[in-house]
Write an enzyme that holds these catalytic residues in place. Structure first.
Site, PDB file in Angstrom:
ATOM      1  N   ARG A 226       0.932  -0.937  -0.041  1.00 12.31           N
ATOM      2  CA  ARG A 226       0.216   0.514  -0.637  1.00 12.31           C
ATOM      3  C   ARG A 226       1.316   0.986   0.374  1.00 12.31           C
ATOM      4  NH1 ARG A 226      -3.916  -2.603  -1.539  1.00 12.31           N
ATOM      5  NH2 ARG A 226      -5.355  -3.343  -0.996  1.00 12.31           N
ATOM      6  N   HIS A 274      -1.428   0.840  -9.874  1.00 10.80           N
ATOM      7  CA  HIS A 274      -2.496  -0.160  -8.985  1.00 10.80           C
ATOM      8  C   HIS A 274      -2.508  -1.334  -9.773  1.00 10.80           C
ATOM      9  CE1 HIS A 274      -4.014  -0.400  -4.924  1.00 10.80           C
ATOM     10  NE2 HIS A 274      -4.192  -1.570  -5.106  1.00 10.80           N
TER      11      HIS A 274
END
Length: 311
Positions: A226, A274
């Site tokens: 993350r 992502h």
């Protein structure tokens, strides 16, 4: 399950694919896509990336909250009913996507592809020494389902593999480390570091100058955890000094990055938006249906979140 309502609050295109699976496999469930919630009192199950506020008041009979993605760090647990089970997505598409991405990134770093790209831009034809995979030490931070699947693939390719997590694991062909005391030894033997940690308060800012300093000089970084786990300025400094040779980043903070951010044009950073691991709607719906069966039968659900750990 009677007339229970399953409410989906995420990408509506994927939601329609879920609806097809539910209609075929579980016609007794009233499947609805937000904002068509029907009778709020009938909503027993909710799948969402970001749940609506005031869940307890809005859906007084809600029994399970499913994350529509692999992570749950987007949930504000303090705002959720304390006894509400929260289940993260564990499905084959997510696992396979992550294995593909990390394998590609690790092989690219192993075979010096970032350097060859720079040489191409400079018009240089310069072969570099080729090291066998067995001489390249790969280390994976995080030994959940994704980390274990990635390591199994990398072991199969012949890499010298190690893993680190907070709790002890035993994986075939992998040198496993656990806890803060064993982190320095894990980092010292890692030429390519892969971050697959969940985002918790203890992993926020985990990838910092101190951690980079414990890696061998010139180590590669593959960050697929993350964005907030990485201190951007510390990575830029480590790249400038040569402590980190090249980095492959699929997650950033924020997302997307501002246009002027240094990562966009850095010659030693490969950036993707992502996309390493994306939930596949059809298999995700099948997994959720299996978890509903488990829930109704009193069996443990796959991906059930331990709130104390945050994952």
């Amino acid at each position: 399950m009677g007339t229970a309502t399953f409410l989906y609050k995420s990408d509506p295109v994927r939601g329609r694919q879920w609806a097809e699976v539910f209609g075929r496999r579980a016609p007794g469930i009233d499947f609805r896509i937000w904002p068509d919630i029907g009778d709020p009192a009938q909503v027993r199950f909710l799948a969402a990336w970001e749940p609506p506020p005031n869940l307890a008041e809005r859906f007084p009979n809600l029994e399970v909250l499913f994350s529509s993605g692999a992570g749950v760090d987007q949930f504000d647990f303090a705002a959720l009913p304390p006894d509400l089970p929260v289940v993260r997505m564990v499905e084959p598409g997510i696992v396979q996507g992550m294995v593909e991405y990390v394998t590609h990134a690790a092989l690219g770093l192993h075979r010096d592809m970032p350097r060859y790209r720079r040489q191409q831009q400079e018009g240089q034809w310069r072969p570099l020494p080729v090291r066998p995979a067995g001489e390249r030490r790969v280390g994976v931070l995080g030994l959940g389902s994704l980390g274990q699947a990635v390591l199994a693939q990398l072991v199969g390719l012949g890499f010298d593999c190690a893993g680190w997590s907070r709790s002890r694991h035993a994986l075939e062909g992998v040198e496993c480390h656990a806890g803060a005391d064993e982190l320095p030894a894990f980092l010292a033997r890692t030429d390519i570091l892969v971050c697959l940690l969940p985002l918790t308060e203890s992993t926020r800012g985990f990838l910092d100058a101190r951690l980079f300093s414990m890696l061998p000089s010139g180590a590669g970084l593959v960050h697929v955890g993350r964005g907030p786990q990485l201190i951007d300025a510390d990575l830029l400094a480590a790249l400038a000094s040569g402590q980190i040779g090249d980095a492959v980043l699929d997650v950033t903070d924020p997302e997307p990055l501002p246009p002027a951010h240094a990562f966009w044009r850095h010659p030693n950073i490969q950036l993707t938006p992502h996309i390493a691991s994306v939930t596949q709607p059809l298999s995700a719906a099948e997994v959720v249906l299996d978890n509903l069966r488990r829930f109704e039968d009193g069996e443990p659900m796959l991906g059930l979140v331990d709130r104390a750990r945050g994952y």
